[in-house]
Structure formats: C-alpha cells, structure tokens
Design a protein around this motif. Structure first.
Motif, PDB file in Angstrom:
ATOM      1  N   MET A 178      13.403  16.931 -39.248  1.00 63.43           N
ATOM      2  CA  MET A 178      14.333  18.017 -38.725  1.00 63.43           C
ATOM      3  C   MET A 178      15.377  17.646 -38.000  1.00 63.43           C
ATOM      4  O   MET A 178      15.344  16.359 -37.218  1.00 63.43           O
ATOM      5  N   ASN A 179      16.272  18.463 -37.684  1.00 66.34           N
ATOM      6  CA  ASN A 179      17.677  17.893 -36.811  1.00 66.34           C
ATOM      7  C   ASN A 179      16.924  18.139 -35.529  1.00 66.34           C
ATOM      8  O   ASN A 179      16.389  18.961 -35.231  1.00 66.34           O
ATOM      9  N   ILE A 213      25.156   4.551 -29.431  1.00 66.33           N
ATOM     10  CA  ILE A 213      24.020   5.135 -30.080  1.00 66.33           C
ATOM     11  C   ILE A 213      23.322   4.080 -30.490  1.00 66.33           C
ATOM     12  O   ILE A 213      23.719   3.553 -31.671  1.00 66.33           O
ATOM     13  N   VAL A 214      22.035   3.809 -30.153  1.00 68.47           N
ATOM     14  CA  VAL A 214      21.259   2.531 -30.858  1.00 68.47           C
ATOM     15  C   VAL A 214      19.854   2.982 -31.140  1.00 68.47           C
ATOM     16  O   VAL A 214      19.548   4.233 -30.975  1.00 68.47           O
ATOM     17  N   CYS A 215      19.211   2.355 -31.854  1.00 68.32           N
ATOM     18  CA  CYS A 215      18.044   2.540 -32.253  1.00 68.32           C
ATOM     19  C   CYS A 215      17.145   3.032 -31.386  1.00 68.32           C
ATOM     20  O   CYS A 215      16.131   4.033 -31.642  1.00 68.32           O
ATOM     21  N   LYS A 216      17.033   2.370 -30.248  1.00 67.86           N
ATOM     22  CA  LYS A 216      16.275   2.894 -29.132  1.00 67.86           C
ATOM     23  C   LYS A 216      16.459   4.481 -28.789  1.00 67.86           C
ATOM     24  O   LYS A 216      15.379   5.066 -28.445  1.00 67.86           O
ATOM     25  N   VAL A 249      14.855  10.312 -29.342  1.00 71.51           N
ATOM     26  CA  VAL A 249      15.131  11.862 -29.613  1.00 71.51           C
ATOM     27  C   VAL A 249      14.139  12.301 -30.744  1.00 71.51           C
ATOM     28  O   VAL A 249      13.761  13.483 -31.089  1.00 71.51           O
ATOM     29  N   LEU A 250      14.115  11.153 -31.718  1.00 72.48           N
ATOM     30  CA  LEU A 250      13.328  11.841 -32.876  1.00 72.48           C
ATOM     31  C   LEU A 250      11.915  11.776 -32.708  1.00 72.48           C
ATOM     32  O   LEU A 250      11.068  12.412 -33.522  1.00 72.48           O
ATOM     33  N   GLY A 251      11.253  11.238 -31.606  1.00 72.82           N
ATOM     34  CA  GLY A 251       9.899  11.127 -31.447  1.00 72.82           C
ATOM     35  C   GLY A 251       9.164  10.302 -32.487  1.00 72.82           C
ATOM     36  O   GLY A 251       7.890  10.830 -33.015  1.00 72.82           O
ATOM     37  N   VAL A 288      12.766   3.774 -39.772  1.00 70.72           N
ATOM     38  CA  VAL A 288      13.374   5.304 -39.975  1.00 70.72           C
ATOM     39  C   VAL A 288      14.474   5.030 -40.359  1.00 70.72           C
ATOM     40  O   VAL A 288      15.522   3.932 -39.784  1.00 70.72           O
ATOM     41  N   GLU A 289      15.197   5.976 -41.071  1.00 73.38           N
ATOM     42  CA  GLU A 289      16.501   6.137 -41.547  1.00 73.38           C
ATOM     43  C   GLU A 289      16.889   7.533 -41.471  1.00 73.38           C
ATOM     44  O   GLU A 289      16.195   8.418 -41.592  1.00 73.38           O
ATOM     45  N   GLY A 290      18.172   7.703 -41.322  1.00 75.53           N
ATOM     46  CA  GLY A 290      18.910   9.013 -41.389  1.00 75.53           C
ATOM     47  C   GLY A 290      20.087   9.075 -41.115  1.00 75.53           C
ATOM     48  O   GLY A 290      21.037   8.049 -41.369  1.00 75.53           O
ATOM     49  N   PHE A 291      20.714  10.373 -40.335  1.00 76.91           N
ATOM     50  CA  PHE A 291      22.017  10.513 -40.024  1.00 76.91           C
ATOM     51  C   PHE A 291      22.103  10.868 -38.735  1.00 76.91           C
ATOM     52  O   PHE A 291      21.333  11.427 -38.180  1.00 76.91           O
TER      53      PHE A 291
END
Length: 280
Positions: free
Chosen positions: A102-103, A119-122, A127-129, A135-138
């Motif tokens: 989900m967004n 905006i880094v992976c941390k 925010v994604l929890g 993990v990958e996405g946009f």
C-alpha cells in the motif's frame, strides 16, 4: 436560368465555403464523424491547468542472499537526491509504495532556494514499516502547483506531459550494489614455497613432483598455523584428494613469506535522472 435561381446557387456555395473554413470533420471510432472547431480545441488542450508535478523514482533496498531473485545475490542501496533549483521556496510531498504493498502517508517538506534533501533506504524502511531483508518499489515526489508557481517558468501555462516546461526540481536516484559482505580492504597472505616429495594417489601430475612450487593462502594477524597443512589443503582442493590420500602425501616446506593482498571489488553503481510528469 432565371436571375433568382442564379442568386440562390451563389448564396449556397458561399455558405458552404464559410462552413468548410470554420469547421473540420474529424474521424471517430466506429466510422462516425463529428464536426468541431479544430483551432479552439488545440488551444484548450495546450493550456490545461496543471495542479501537480510528479517525480517517480525506483528504489532497491536490502540484501538478497539466495537465488530467489528478483536480482542477483548482493547488497543493494538507493539514495534519491532532491535539489530545489529555483530562487523561491518549493513545497514537496513524498510517499512510497513497496511492490504489492500500500502507498504510505505523504510526508511534507519545504525546500528553500537551492536547498537539498535526500531519501535513503533508512527513511523508506521507516515509513513502510518493512523489516524484510529486501524491499523494492517506487517513491512518488509531488510538487503541488500553487497559484503563480509556474508563472516564472512558462508565463502561467504549460503543456501537459512536456517535462522541460515543468522541471522545477532536480531529482536524481543513485543506486549501489555490492556482492561482498564488507567493503574491499587489504588482507594478509602467506606465500609458501614447497616441494612435493611423494604422491601415492597418482592424481597430482608427475611433472611437478620434486619441483619447487609456491602457493598463496590467506593469513590472519596473530594466527598460529602450520604451513604444511595449508599447502596440503590447497592441493587436496585442486586435485580432489581423499583424506587417506592427503595423509599419504609427502611435501617439504622451503620458505614462507608474508605479503599484502586486496579483496576483489565486486560492486556496481548507477545514476538515474528522474524527469517530471504533470497532472491536471
């Protein structure tokens, strides 16, 4: 032909010419046609109101240890840099969506003139929890268009989808991938000179028996080790010797030296410039 009929024919022809100049007939689906004012339609299309300017950036974060994919085994990182290249503050909203997820809620931020953020992976994991190993996405970066924002760029109007008119920010995504568990660094190695005295297995080539040979093996600081065991281990691996064959193998150590080696730097980097899209 009477005078009245001639006047009527001329009037009809003139009216047809005027209609042809004002209206054009355009094809539609199903073979139907519709008459429309083409010049007015093109003008309305080119000056539609832009309400949002959106940058979409791909991200890859985490570790893939097996062959399950979607990428080759390694450690992946993403750094999305954002520069406000205008001489006025710009407000942005960014959110993230993981694959099949989900967004997230939008995070608001204000960038001062020539201000920079990233905006880094941390940040993305927070925010994604998401605590999965990979993990990958946009990431969606949205610039709400406030009254007067586009005025300095294109006199208050721009063509939808033409990114050069609306590229308010400089957005770049920097990707790294490394197949090593740690960064490359210098390592100690032992260079061992030796001679094979006798081989009962018959697996080691006869032409190297009795000759002076050398091999290089990793070494550890303050390690107590036996050079003969290291050489026999290297020979067993190379020629497929069994435990008994290894026990019967006779070698003589000639010399041991210490050197410095470097781990193979197995990594890749790439940079992608993200172009914007406009929405009404």
């Amino acid at each position: 032909m009477s005078r009245q009929k001639v006047v009527a024919v001329v009037s009809i022809a003139a009216a047809a010419a005027i209609l042809a100049a004002v209206f054009s007939v355009l094809p539609m689906q199903g073979g139907m046609t519709i008459a429309t004012n083409s010049s007015a339609s093109q003008q309305d299309k080119s000056t539609q109101q832009i309400r949002n300017i959106i940058y979409n950036a791909k991200f890859e974060c985490g570790t893939i240890s097996g062959n399950e994919g979607p990428l080759r085994p390694g450690h992946y990182d993403t750094d999305i840099g954002i520069l406000n290249k205008q001489d006025f503050p710009v407000k942005i909203q960014w959110s993230a969506t993981a694959n099949d997820g989900m967004n997230t809620n939008s995070i608001l931020k204000s960038l001062q003139p020539q201000g920079v953020t990233d905006i880094v992976c941390k940040d993305l994991r927070q925010v994604l929890g998401n605590d999965r190993s990979f993990v990958e996405g946009f990431v969606m970066i949205n610039v709400p268009v406030e009254p007067g924002l586009l005025g300095s760029l294109s006199n208050g109007s721009a063509v939808l989808g033409r990114s050069e008119d609306i590229n308010i920010l400089e957005v770049q995504a920097f990707y790294t991938a490394n197949a090593l568990d740690e960064l490359p660094h210098n390592t100690l190695v032992d260079k061992i000179t030796f001679t094979i005295v006798n081989d009962t297995s018959g697996k080691i080539p006869v032409e190297i028996i009795g000759k002076v040979l050398d091999t290089t093996v990793p070494s550890t600081m303050n390690e107590i080790s036996e050079p003969e065991s290291k050489v026999k281990g290297a020979l067993a691996k190379k020629y497929g010797l069994s435990e008994q064959e290894l026990a019967d193998l006779q070698i003589e150590i000639q010399n041991v030296g210490i050197g410095v080696g470097t781990m193979i730097d197995d990594h890749a980097i790439s940079l992608s410039k993200i172009m914007p899209q406009a929405s009404g």
